[in-house]
Structure formats: C-alpha cells, structure tokens
Design an enzyme around this catalytic site. Structure first.
Site, mmCIF file in Angstrom:
data_model
loop_
_atom_site.group_PDB
_atom_site.id
_atom_site.type_symbol
_atom_site.label_atom_id
_atom_site.label_comp_id
_atom_site.label_asym_id
_atom_site.label_seq_id
_atom_site.Cartn_x
_atom_site.Cartn_y
_atom_site.Cartn_z
ATOM 1 N N ASP A 1 48.429 7.998 40.914
ATOM 2 C CA ASP A 1 49.110 9.167 41.470
ATOM 3 C C ASP A 1 49.993 8.758 42.643
ATOM 4 O OD1 ASP A 1 47.727 10.554 39.643
ATOM 5 O OD2 ASP A 1 46.475 11.679 41.061
ATOM 6 N N PHE B 1 53.108 7.163 41.467
ATOM 7 C CA PHE B 1 53.968 8.198 40.887
ATOM 8 C C PHE B 1 54.685 8.954 42.007
ATOM 9 C CE2 PHE B 1 54.984 12.443 39.477
ATOM 10 C CZ PHE B 1 55.520 12.230 38.212
ATOM 11 N N ASP B 2 53.922 9.372 43.013
ATOM 12 C CA ASP B 2 54.516 10.129 44.114
ATOM 13 C C ASP B 2 55.572 9.319 44.839
ATOM 14 O OD1 ASP B 2 53.062 12.305 43.556
ATOM 15 O OD2 ASP B 2 51.538 11.982 45.094
ATOM 16 N N SER C 1 54.918 41.430 19.197
ATOM 17 C CA SER C 1 53.511 41.126 19.392
ATOM 18 C C SER C 1 52.857 40.977 18.011
ATOM 19 C CB SER C 1 52.907 42.277 20.171
ATOM 20 O OG SER C 1 51.639 41.930 20.564
ATOM 21 N N LEU C 2 51.562 40.785 17.977
ATOM 22 C CA LEU C 2 50.876 40.684 16.685
ATOM 23 C C LEU C 2 49.982 41.904 16.508
ATOM 24 C CD1 LEU C 2 49.671 36.979 16.918
ATOM 25 C CD2 LEU C 2 51.508 37.844 15.485
ATOM 26 N N GLU D 1 45.216 29.414 14.084
ATOM 27 C CA GLU D 1 45.398 28.862 15.435
ATOM 28 C C GLU D 1 44.497 29.596 16.412
ATOM 29 O OE1 GLU D 1 49.507 29.503 16.331
ATOM 30 O OE2 GLU D 1 50.187 28.190 14.729
ATOM 31 N N LYS E 1 44.020 31.811 19.662
ATOM 32 C CA LYS E 1 44.848 32.816 20.334
ATOM 33 C C LYS E 1 44.645 32.614 21.837
ATOM 34 C CE LYS E 1 45.752 37.800 20.340
ATOM 35 N NZ LYS E 1 46.048 37.860 21.717
ATOM 36 N N ASP F 1 44.848 33.146 25.705
ATOM 37 C CA ASP F 1 44.855 34.379 26.490
ATOM 38 C C ASP F 1 45.621 34.141 27.787
ATOM 39 O OD1 ASP F 1 44.328 36.915 27.186
ATOM 40 O OD2 ASP F 1 42.231 36.607 27.719
ATOM 41 N N ARG G 1 58.010 38.136 28.213
ATOM 42 C CA ARG G 1 58.154 39.090 27.117
ATOM 43 C C ARG G 1 58.876 40.370 27.552
ATOM 44 N NH1 ARG G 1 55.032 40.022 22.809
ATOM 45 N NH2 ARG G 1 53.244 38.998 23.704
ATOM 46 N N GLU H 1 52.366 30.361 25.243
ATOM 47 C CA GLU H 1 51.562 31.133 26.177
ATOM 48 C C GLU H 1 51.317 30.306 27.433
ATOM 49 O OE1 GLU H 1 51.019 33.972 24.649
ATOM 50 O OE2 GLU H 1 49.406 34.983 25.728
ATOM 51 N N TYR I 1 53.586 27.813 20.382
ATOM 52 C CA TYR I 1 53.065 28.115 19.040
ATOM 53 C C TYR I 1 54.068 28.712 18.068
ATOM 54 C CZ TYR I 1 52.332 32.405 21.768
ATOM 55 O OH TYR I 1 52.503 33.466 22.603
ATOM 56 N N LYS J 1 48.583 32.772 10.373
ATOM 57 C CA LYS J 1 50.014 32.863 10.072
ATOM 58 C C LYS J 1 50.306 32.297 8.688
ATOM 59 C CE LYS J 1 51.199 32.025 14.884
ATOM 60 N NZ LYS J 1 51.685 31.067 15.885
ATOM 61 N N LYS K 1 40.586 39.323 16.974
ATOM 62 C CA LYS K 1 40.029 39.260 18.334
ATOM 63 C C LYS K 1 38.524 39.021 18.289
ATOM 64 C CE LYS K 1 42.204 41.528 21.534
ATOM 65 N NZ LYS K 1 42.994 41.230 22.728
ATOM 66 N N CYS L 1 26.339 46.879 58.284
ATOM 67 C CA CYS L 1 26.359 45.488 57.844
ATOM 68 C C CYS L 1 24.916 45.004 57.630
ATOM 69 C CB CYS L 1 27.058 44.628 58.893
ATOM 70 S SG CYS L 1 26.973 42.881 58.508
ATOM 71 N N CYS M 1 24.257 42.231 60.560
ATOM 72 C CA CYS M 1 24.261 42.467 62.006
ATOM 73 C C CYS M 1 24.130 43.940 62.364
ATOM 74 C CB CYS M 1 25.515 41.863 62.635
ATOM 75 S SG CYS M 1 27.009 42.782 62.239
ATOM 76 N N CYS N 1 32.824 44.325 57.677
ATOM 77 C CA CYS N 1 32.114 44.419 58.947
ATOM 78 C C CYS N 1 33.078 43.978 60.045
ATOM 79 C CB CYS N 1 30.889 43.500 58.919
ATOM 80 S SG CYS N 1 30.193 43.222 60.552
ATOM 81 N N CYS O 1 28.815 38.504 64.118
ATOM 82 C CA CYS O 1 28.060 38.677 62.865
ATOM 83 C C CYS O 1 27.816 37.280 62.272
ATOM 84 C CB CYS O 1 28.883 39.565 61.931
ATOM 85 S SG CYS O 1 28.147 39.807 60.320
#
Ligand code: IVH
Length: 666
Positions: free
Chosen positions: A31, A34-35, A80-81, A110, A112, A114, A133, A170, A222, A285, A309, A404, A407, A422, A428
């Site tokens: 890393d 890379f940086d 949408s589906l 596939e 799905k 989320d 979308r 997604e 996808y 699909k 789903k 609370c 306290c 509180c 506290c």
C-alpha cells in the site's frame, strides 16, 4: 524521462495495480509503494496539468464538490424487475416464456445485490457519465462520486469494447465497511445508519467526493446495453465485461431448466449469510439477447427477467428486559434483552429498539413474545409482538425512562430528534469515560500505552475525571494500581507527552464536539487556523465554511458557550497541546491575488476544488463561502448551481472560468 512520459507511465502502472488489488484481489506492491506512486503522479499532474490523462487514477481520491446533482435523461429507460416470492410465481414466469419459445430457453441465475442501481456510460473505453436510476427516465449525474469507486474502471482494458455503450449494476457497501462507518458515526454522536443499502445511497449523494472516496463503496455490474454488444448472450457479454475490467459476480450460473433455477435459489438462500455483502434475492434472466428482444418489456419491467426475493429469516422469542445504554454524547439507546434464540446462523440475545417512538409504535412490553428478524440490517430487529401470547391482565404498556439510568439526570429530547439524551455531559460516568476513550483514540490523540481499560481503571481510581487530567498524571499516582508495572507507566507517560505534538485538526476532533468528525474537524481547523478564531466564530461565520451546515454550526456554538467545555479546552491549551494549525506546509507563491476574494463553485477539469482554493491562498487571495457585493470573483466550474449564478449576476460580481484563473496566476 520527460514529465509527459512519466505521467503516462505512472497512470498505466497505477491502473494495473488498481486492477490487481481490487478486481483480482492479488496486489503485487505494498500500500505504501502504491501511495507513493500515486503521490508522484498527483504532483506531476499538478505541475503539468495539460499532460494529465483523462480519468487518471488521481481522480480516485476525489476532491470535486457537487452542490446540486444535475438531472440527466437515461439513454435507455432504467426499468426495475417484477418481484416474485414463491416457486409458483417462478413457474408462471417460465410458463410464459415457454409459450413463446416452446423448446425452452437458457436462463442465467444471478444474485440480486441489495444496493443502489447505477448506469455507467463509456465512450471510447473511458467512463464518461454515471447516472442513478431516479424515476427511470431521468436520474442524477453522480460521475465525480462514482469515479472514486476503485472497482469501477475509469479506462477499460483490451480493445474489443463497443465505442459507445452503457453498463448497469448495483453500488453497495460491503458489510465490514458498513460496520466501520457506523462505529465512526457512533463516535461523533450521529445516529447509526439503518442498513448498508441506505448507507450506499446516502454516500452516493454526498457533495464532497473525497469523503465518498473514503467510504469504501463497491459495485457489481450485471447488464450491458448498446448497439454493438460483443456477443449474442447476456452471460458472455458479462464475461467480456469482466475482461475489460468490470467487477462481475462469479456466482452467476447458466440454468437450462427450472430445477436448476430452484437449486440456485435454495443454495443462496442458505449461503447468502456467508457473503461479504447483502443480497435480497436472485434474478433470473433469459440468456439469449434475440429472445430477450422478442419478449420485450412491459411498461415497468422486462418480460425476460424476474427477481425472486428471499424471505427474511424470522423467529419468535421472549423479550426479557429492556435496558438503556448511554453513549459518549449522552444519547440513550434502548436495547432488548431476549431469551437467546438461533437466527440466520447466529445466537441472538439482544436487539436494538432504536428509540421511544419505536417502542410505542410496536407497543413492545417486557415479557412479550416478539418476532425478531435479520434482514438487510446487521443488528437483528424486533418487528412486532405476538399478541396471542400476551397476558392481557398482567401486561401494561411500557413507560419510557425519564431519568438517566447511570446518573439520574432528567433526560432531554430535542425537537426533531428521535433519541433522548442525558445532558449531564461532565458528570455522567459513561459519558465521561466514553469521551476520554474517544480522546485517546487512534484518529484523535493516539496516546500509546493507553486503552479503554486504562481509562476505566484510572476513572474508577479517581485519577481521571476528564481528558484534561491525562496531562496531569504523574508516576507516583500509579502506586498500588493493578496492571501497572514500571515499564507500562513509563510507556503511558511517554505516550501522553508525545501526544502533545498531535496537530490541531486532530486535537479538535479529539474534543468530541457533537457532529464534528474527522473530516469536519479538518475543514474547521484549516479554515479558522486556530482555536480562538473558531471559538469566537459566529453562527454565520461557521456556516460559510464548506460542508458546515446548520446542525454542526449550532453544535459548535453550544459547545463553546458552555463554561465547563471552555475550562476543559483551556486546561488542554495550558498543557501544551496544539491549538494552532501548522502553517509550515503553506508556502507563498506570489501576491498576484492580494486584496481579492473568491467564491469557488462547481466542478473543475484540472484541479479539485480544494486545490483551487489552496492556489488562491498561495497567491495571496482569500476564499469566502458565499457571494456578496464585496466578492471580487466567482470562480465557476462546470455545474455551478443556478442560484449562485443568478446571485453573482444580480450583484455584478464577475464570473471567471478555470482557464481565466490560470491566466491570472500565470
Ligand atoms: S437486472 C432490465 N440483475 O434489483 C433489468 N438487477 O428489483 C435490469 N438488481 O432494478 C436489472 N441485482 O437495481 C439485475 N443481478 C441483478 C441485480 C439487479 C440487483 C437490482 C436492480 C434492479 C432491481 C430490481
């Protein structure tokens, strides 16, 4: 090597490393290395902006600010589906397809994902636009933010891609990253995000792309769209897209009959808990694109695909007690202690109840049998009560606490806020300890040799009452304390001494002011330069700072109008902590812009907004947040907000472009 050549070489090399790291998961350099290459490229691009390549990896770190996202029309509507929830519905889908193609078809199954749907447009192998979308017809242009997502290629590999195409997918936040973000939010007293999907959509709409870059978004693609797609089938197109550098799921399967489709669904219904991201179902699909074309679309969704789903796993268990946790900022969270029960592969003993409203809305009472669900959320939640099992004679509505639990102070609930809190912040115990733990944290004062346990122990021994006491600790105080040998005391005291060098922006973060996280602390520190300027700033002045809204500004005003907070800060100041920004890095380039004030707005080609602002200051000019008659210039990039433009014109303030500005500073 000429700078132009080195820029091209570094760009290619970094792209390759990005690909190996993010797509193949097989980095070949550290890393750090890379940086250092990325820094070299960033410096060269700054010095020779004309040679910077479009979509250079430097853009991955963000920097552009988008105040308002422009709405753009989708080239192909983003549909949408239709959802299904049972085998019967999938069988119906298959029946409909078989009516058109009696010999059957090949399906691709596939996961799905989320998250948030995105359409990426590529021209000549370069990412040119990313659109959400929206309403399906038009969406928001979120290109600058999307460019910070490392798994989305800015420039494609190979050369067999269509000159002009769109790919959809997604955007999501991996579960581990989501947990990290929520931990950070808890640290600054922000309400935690409900689930990774909300977190992803919120992040995608953030104004500062450098903040987006740090949020760790990811993206699975996808669906490929365009005139000259490489192959005849959906599956092979995606395999091609994979070769071009896109992240394509390896879990997709070609299925030739319904039985295989059901096997796929059953497999992932069980296995999805092991994935590092959220899935809420499967997508089925038709593989062949000619067949897809023949099947066509309804008004809302394609006829050639359907979503299935998964059911969220649910159990019923007894709610034994409701307890209350007090956070660092005094925020109260009600937690349900449950009779332990197995759910989605883990034993669940506790569930969050969020706040008083939630308890009231569901009418949850201790002793109830409650339904617990583990859906998109990581922390299980109670979704309802099994009223049949409630003892109607004995059970009474739950009364939320008024004091609370730690306290005894009367709790407060601010208008518009969901949580009680509180207000006894200085006395506290969990608040004091929480504040101190935050103060010594890695991103704050980073005190070596001190951890949460040390704080607990020193607090209980009466040695620490606030973080300011840390700087008064002496060796002899530790005599007789368990766990403290000579060496660990020395380490701890050396760590305390070392922390006095921590720069102002981190000290400001360490103070634990509500809503002032790492990034906000940095912005404030650099804007005001020192604590006293910040402490004396009015609400209006605070609001001129980029990214600082009403809520943060108000929180700062409240913090600095409290006597105990000021005494605390004064003690830290007297102990020698850094309360002034280190200016050594701010070299002066010229006085060309002396006496001029600038408002910088929009998106720029060669520089990020922060870079432009830094240049203004390096040439003697001043940045201000909002346009007034006194403003000398509005430096406008692309997509400058129409309101700003109108205001500048009505006040007669000159609007200049990035190029005009470059000419000005020579
Ligand atoms: S295909 C025209 N494939 O779920 C068909 N969508 O509820 C385009 N989604 O709108 C969509 N995973 O936002 C497709 N493997 C996948 C998906 C997927 C998640 C989302 C997508 C879609 C929504 C439908």
């Amino acid at each position: 090597m000429l700078p132009q050549e080195r820029i091209a070489q570094l760009t290619a090399e970094l792209e390759q490393h990005n690909y190996k790291y993010y797509q193949l998961d097989k980095p070949t350099i550290s890393d750090l290395d890379f940086d250092s290459l990325l820094n070299e490229l960033a410096m060269l691009e700054k010095a020779y902006p004309d040679f910077a390549l479009p979509n250079s990896p430097v853009q991955r770190v963000g920097g552009t600010i988008t105040k308002e996202f422009t709405t753009v029309k989708h080239r192909y509507p983003m549909l949408s589906l239709s959802n299904t929830y049972s085998r019967e519905e999938i069988t119906d889908f298959d029946d409909r397809i078989r009516k058109v193609f009696p010999d059957g078809v090949e399906y691709v199954c596939e996961l799905k994902f989320d998250g948030v749907a995105i359409g990426l447009n590529y021209k000549n192998g370069h990412l040119v636009q990313a659109i959400t979308r929206g309403d399906g017809e038009k969406g928001d242009d979120v290109t600058a933010n999307v460019k910070t997502i490392r798994t989305i290629p800015l420039k494609l590999k190979g050369n067999d891609w269509p000159a002009d195409f769109e790919i959809r997918g997604e955007i999501f936040i991996p579960l581990k990253t989501f947990e990290r973000i929520n931990k950070e939010r808890e640290d600054i007293g922000e309400q935690v995000l409900a689930n990774p999907r909300n977190a992803a959509s919120g992040t995608l709409k953030m104004q500062d792309s450098s903040v987006v870059a740090k949020r760790g978004l990811d993206c699975y693609l996808y669906f490929l769209l365009g005139e000259n797609l490489p192959t005849e089938t959906h599956f092979q197109n995606l395999q091609k897209a994979k070769e071009w550098g896109f992240k394509i799921s390896d879990e997709s399967r070609i299925c030739t009959n319904l039985e295989e489709v059901f096997q796929f669904i059953d497999l992932w219904d069980k296995k999805r808990q092991t994935l590092p991201f959220d899935t809420d179902g499967a997508v089925i699909k038709v593989n062949n694109q000619n067949q897809q074309r023949l099947l066509g679309f309804t008004a809302k969704s394609p006829r050639w695909a359907v979503a299935y789903k998964f059911k969220a796993e649910q159990v019923c268990t007894r709610l034994e007690t409701i307890v209350f946790q007090v956070g660092r900022t005094g925020s109260i969270t009600p937690v349900a202690n449950l009779k332990p029960v197995q759910l989605a592969g883990t034993t669940v003993k506790r569930a969050t109840l969020h706040n008083a409203d939630q308890i009231e809305k569901l009418d949850i009472r201790p002793g109830d049998w409650v339904f617990v669900e583990k859906g998109g959320e990581i922390i299980p939640k109670i979704i309802g009560v099994d009223l049949k099992q409630r003892d109607l004679f004995l059970s009474e509505p739950f009364r939320y606490i008024e004091n609370c639990p730690e306290c005894g102070t009367t709790l407060v609930r601010n208008e518009g806020e969901a949580n009680h809190f509180c207000p006894n912040e200085w006395h506290c115990p969990p608040q004091i300890k929480g504040k101190m733990t935050h103060f010594i944290g890695r991103k704050a004062m980073n005190i070596d040799g001190m951890g949460e346990e040390t704080i607990e122990q020193l607090f209980n021994a009466g040695l620490l009452k606030s973080a300011a006491d840390i700087y008064d600790l002496k060796k002899e105080y530790f005599v007789g304390l368990e766990r403290f040998a000579e060496k660990s005391i020395n380490n701890l005291l050396a760590g305390v001494e070392d922390s006095k060098k921590v720069p102002f922006e981190r000290v400001l973060f360490a103070l634990g002011i509500r809503f002032v996280g790492e990034t906000v602390a940095k912005k404030l520190a650099f804007h005001f330069g020192n604590l006293d300027a910040l402490r004396n700033a009015t609400l209006e002045e605070l609001l001129t700072v980029e990214e600082i809204g009403e809520r943060i500004a108000q929180s700062l005003i409240e913090f600095f109008s409290n006597l105990e907070n000021n005494q605390f800060v004064n003690r830290l100041q007297a102990s020698g902590l850094q309360f002034v920004i280190d200016e050594s890095g701010k070299e002066k380039l010229s006085n060309t812009l002396e006496g001029y004030t600038f408002v910088v707005s929009g998106v720029f080609n060669k520089f990020s907004r922060d870079e432009i602002k830094a240049l203004i200051e390096k040439h003697g000019g001043k940045n201000v947040g909002s346009i007034s008659a006194k403003t000398s210039f509005v430096l406008a990039g692309e997509n400058m907000g129409p309101e700003k433009k109108k205001k500048a014109e009505s006040l007669g303030v000159k609007i200049i472009s990035e190029e005009d500005f470059e000419e000005m500073i020579g």
